[in-house]
Scaffold this active site. Structure first.
Site, mmCIF file in Angstrom:
data_model
loop_
_atom_site.group_PDB
_atom_site.id
_atom_site.type_symbol
_atom_site.label_atom_id
_atom_site.label_comp_id
_atom_site.label_asym_id
_atom_site.label_seq_id
_atom_site.Cartn_x
_atom_site.Cartn_y
_atom_site.Cartn_z
ATOM 1 N N ASP A 56 0.840 -1.376 0.076
ATOM 2 C CA ASP A 56 -0.040 0.266 -0.020
ATOM 3 C C ASP A 56 0.756 1.132 -0.082
ATOM 4 O OD1 ASP A 56 -2.307 -1.322 0.001
ATOM 5 O OD2 ASP A 56 -2.361 -1.645 2.115
ATOM 6 N N LYS A 108 0.639 -7.975 -2.366
ATOM 7 C CA LYS A 108 -0.698 -7.775 -2.659
ATOM 8 C C LYS A 108 -0.580 -6.322 -3.294
ATOM 9 C CE LYS A 108 -4.023 -6.088 0.331
ATOM 10 N NZ LYS A 108 -4.733 -4.943 -0.178
ATOM 11 N N ASP A 138 -5.835 -6.927 -5.590
ATOM 12 C CA ASP A 138 -6.836 -6.459 -4.437
ATOM 13 C C ASP A 138 -7.628 -5.380 -5.112
ATOM 14 O OD1 ASP A 138 -8.461 -6.463 -2.482
ATOM 15 O OD2 ASP A 138 -6.786 -5.407 -1.168
ATOM 16 N N LEU A 139 -8.298 -5.734 -6.195
ATOM 17 C CA LEU A 139 -9.045 -4.445 -6.698
ATOM 18 C C LEU A 139 -10.371 -4.401 -6.324
ATOM 19 C CD1 LEU A 139 -7.075 -3.905 -10.338
ATOM 20 C CD2 LEU A 139 -6.917 -2.817 -7.934
ATOM 21 N N LYS A 140 -10.937 -5.693 -5.725
ATOM 22 C CA LYS A 140 -12.285 -5.731 -5.059
ATOM 23 C C LYS A 140 -13.166 -5.461 -6.437
ATOM 24 C CE LYS A 140 -10.929 -4.817 -0.399
ATOM 25 N NZ LYS A 140 -9.543 -4.266 -0.475
ATOM 26 N N HIS A 154 -16.534 -5.018 -8.582
ATOM 27 C CA HIS A 154 -17.739 -4.862 -8.000
ATOM 28 C C HIS A 154 -18.572 -4.144 -9.114
ATOM 29 C CE1 HIS A 154 -20.950 -4.153 -4.623
ATOM 30 N NE2 HIS A 154 -21.502 -4.994 -5.414
ATOM 31 N N ASP A 155 -19.176 -4.962 -9.934
ATOM 32 C CA ASP A 155 -19.994 -4.302 -11.195
ATOM 33 C C ASP A 155 -20.700 -5.154 -11.767
ATOM 34 O OD1 ASP A 155 -20.307 -2.718 -13.548
ATOM 35 O OD2 ASP A 155 -18.441 -1.457 -13.361
ATOM 36 N N ILE A 156 -21.322 -5.039 -12.909
ATOM 37 C CA ILE A 156 -22.284 -6.025 -13.617
ATOM 38 C C ILE A 156 -21.439 -7.076 -14.018
ATOM 39 C CG2 ILE A 156 -23.973 -4.359 -14.331
ATOM 40 C CD1 ILE A 156 -22.695 -4.481 -17.156
ATOM 41 N N PRO A 157 -22.042 -8.428 -14.165
ATOM 42 C CA PRO A 157 -21.138 -9.528 -14.504
ATOM 43 C C PRO A 157 -20.285 -9.589 -15.612
ATOM 44 C CG PRO A 157 -23.627 -9.930 -13.984
ATOM 45 C CD PRO A 157 -23.529 -8.659 -13.834
ATOM 46 N N ASN A 158 -20.778 -8.850 -16.706
ATOM 47 C CA ASN A 158 -19.856 -8.700 -17.982
ATOM 48 C C ASN A 158 -18.755 -7.900 -17.725
ATOM 49 O OD1 ASN A 158 -19.572 -9.290 -20.974
ATOM 50 N ND2 ASN A 158 -19.797 -7.062 -21.095
ATOM 51 N N THR A 179 -13.017 -5.634 6.501
ATOM 52 C CA THR A 179 -12.756 -5.637 8.063
ATOM 53 C C THR A 179 -12.543 -4.466 8.767
ATOM 54 O OG1 THR A 179 -10.536 -5.646 7.451
ATOM 55 C CG2 THR A 179 -11.239 -7.637 8.111
ATOM 56 N N GLN A 236 -8.652 -0.681 11.246
ATOM 57 C CA GLN A 236 -9.370 -2.056 11.591
ATOM 58 C C GLN A 236 -10.027 -2.132 12.696
ATOM 59 O OE1 GLN A 236 -9.148 -3.688 8.825
ATOM 60 N NE2 GLN A 236 -7.206 -3.818 7.700
ATOM 61 N N GLY A 292 -0.258 -5.128 5.949
ATOM 62 C CA GLY A 292 0.274 -3.645 5.419
ATOM 63 C C GLY A 292 0.936 -2.946 6.683
ATOM 64 N N ARG A 293 0.205 -2.009 7.081
ATOM 65 C CA ARG A 293 0.831 -0.989 7.840
ATOM 66 C C ARG A 293 1.921 -1.562 8.921
ATOM 67 N NH1 ARG A 293 -4.584 2.161 8.207
ATOM 68 N NH2 ARG A 293 -5.375 -0.206 7.879
HETATM 69 O O1 C5P Z 1 -2.234 -1.938 6.827
HETATM 70 P P1 C5P Z 1 -3.307 -3.110 7.081
HETATM 71 O O2 C5P Z 1 -2.494 -4.267 7.709
HETATM 72 O O3 C5P Z 1 -4.525 -2.882 8.016
HETATM 73 O O4 C5P Z 1 -3.808 -3.511 5.461
HETATM 74 C C1 C5P Z 1 -4.854 -4.545 5.328
HETATM 75 C C2 C5P Z 1 -4.786 -4.528 3.994
HETATM 76 O O5 C5P Z 1 -5.823 -5.476 3.527
HETATM 77 C C3 C5P Z 1 -5.251 -3.439 3.044
HETATM 78 O O6 C5P Z 1 -4.310 -3.285 1.885
HETATM 79 C C4 C5P Z 1 -6.846 -3.476 2.927
HETATM 80 O O7 C5P Z 1 -7.081 -2.825 1.908
HETATM 81 C C5 C5P Z 1 -6.889 -4.799 2.911
HETATM 82 N N1 C5P Z 1 -8.202 -5.290 3.042
HETATM 83 C C6 C5P Z 1 -8.833 -5.132 4.290
HETATM 84 N N2 C5P Z 1 -10.091 -5.619 4.272
HETATM 85 C C7 C5P Z 1 -10.846 -6.434 3.404
HETATM 86 C C8 C5P Z 1 -10.179 -6.857 2.505
HETATM 87 C C9 C5P Z 1 -8.794 -6.086 2.167
HETATM 88 O O8 C5P Z 1 -8.308 -4.638 5.186
HETATM 89 N N3 C5P Z 1 -11.834 -6.846 3.806
#
Ligand code: C5P
Length: 249
Positions: free
Chosen positions: A21, A43, A70-72, A74-78, A134, A205, A225-226
């Site tokens: 990140d 990621k 990790d682009l999550k 979320h849109d229409i199926p196509n 989360t 979180q 991440g952090r």
């Molecule tokens: O910095 P941290 O450890 O909180 O990073 C968690 C990573 O997981 C972030 O990149 C965040 O976008 C991702 N994430 C999340 N919760 C989700 C899905 C992905 O925190 N449900």
């Protein structure tokens, strides 16, 4: 503490996924270099992808890294299915979609990506569903119109994702036990962000667990991440987590 469920099909170097990140390909490269030989799975999320795009993803893949995109989606199926095939073309190891995008979107994505990979002799990426972020607690969920509590919604979406043929879900470690009992597939992968050591800040979180506790509770992959990126010595911070994981495998 309970013994880890530890799916032996999952390699140890896939267990810890470091969230890159950061704001540029250059910064990502520095982090990857600092963790060379210790971390294989990275990621690439919204920030870095928006800044550096698919070229960086391809570079990481060519360098032998396992990339969780990790682009999550979320849109229409196509639209989601087409974007997912592009992710597969980049050689990502894992990518995700929002389970709340629904059955048709998830089934179409699994179908199109599988077909693409079969006809191109490529390994199919793991397709993972996001259940509830989360950073959400019950009050946040309620405000967005979710019936009941977060945990019920996670269970509902995990079952739906599994029935659509997805390989697993992203969820908080707090929900691991509930997902394992809701989904019968023993190899359903659970990817858990929201990992913190006890003495750390939780940042944004709200549903957190320590690395060892998450693994012991049945997590397959930890996304962190952090706690690593913000450490004065990133390598030492990652090594501390890897050591804790090894103790629980
Ligand atoms: O910095 P941290 O450890 O909180 O990073 C968690 C990573 O997981 C972030 O990149 C965040 O976008 C991702 N994430 C999340 N919760 C989700 C899905 C992905 O925190 N449900």
């Amino acid at each position: 503490m309970k013994a880890a469920r530890a799916d032996k099909r999952i390699a140890v170097d896939e267990r810890l996924i470091v969230a890159l990140d950061v704001e540029s390909a250059e910064k990502a490269g520095e982090t990857v270099k600092e963790l060379e030989g210790l971390i294989t799975a990275f990621k690439v999320g919204l920030q870095l992808y928006t800044a550096a795009g698919p070229d960086l993803v391809r570079e990481l893949v060519e360098a032998g890294k396992k990339v969780f995109l990790d682009l999550k989606f979320h849109d229409i199926p196509n639209t989601v299915a087409r974007a997912a095939v592009e992710a597969a073309k980049c050689g990502v190891w894992m990518f995700n979609v929002h389970a709340s995008g629904g059955r048709e979107m998830m089934k179409r994505t699994v179908g199109d990506v599988t077909e693409f990979c079969l006809s191109n002799g490529a390994d199919r990426p793991h397709i993972i569903a996001v259940t509830v972020l989360t950073s959400f607690n019950d009050a946040d969920a309620d405000e967005t119109g979710v019936r009941g509590n977060v945990s019920g919604q996670v269970e509902r979406l995990a079952r739906l994702a599994s029935s659509c043929g997805l390989d697993g879900v992203v969820a908080s470690a707090v929900e691991l036990e509930m997902i394992r009992s809701a989904v019968s597939d023993p190899h359903f992968r659970i990817v858990t962000p929201g990992i913190r050591f006890k003495d750390e800040t939780n940042d944004d979180q709200k549903r957190v667990m320590t690395p060892g506790a998450a693994l012991a509770a049945g997590s397959d992959h930890l996304v962190i991440g952090r706690p690593i990126l913000g450490a004065a010595d990133k390598r030492a911070a990652a090594a501390k987590i890897v050591d804790e994981l090894k103790r629980h495998l």
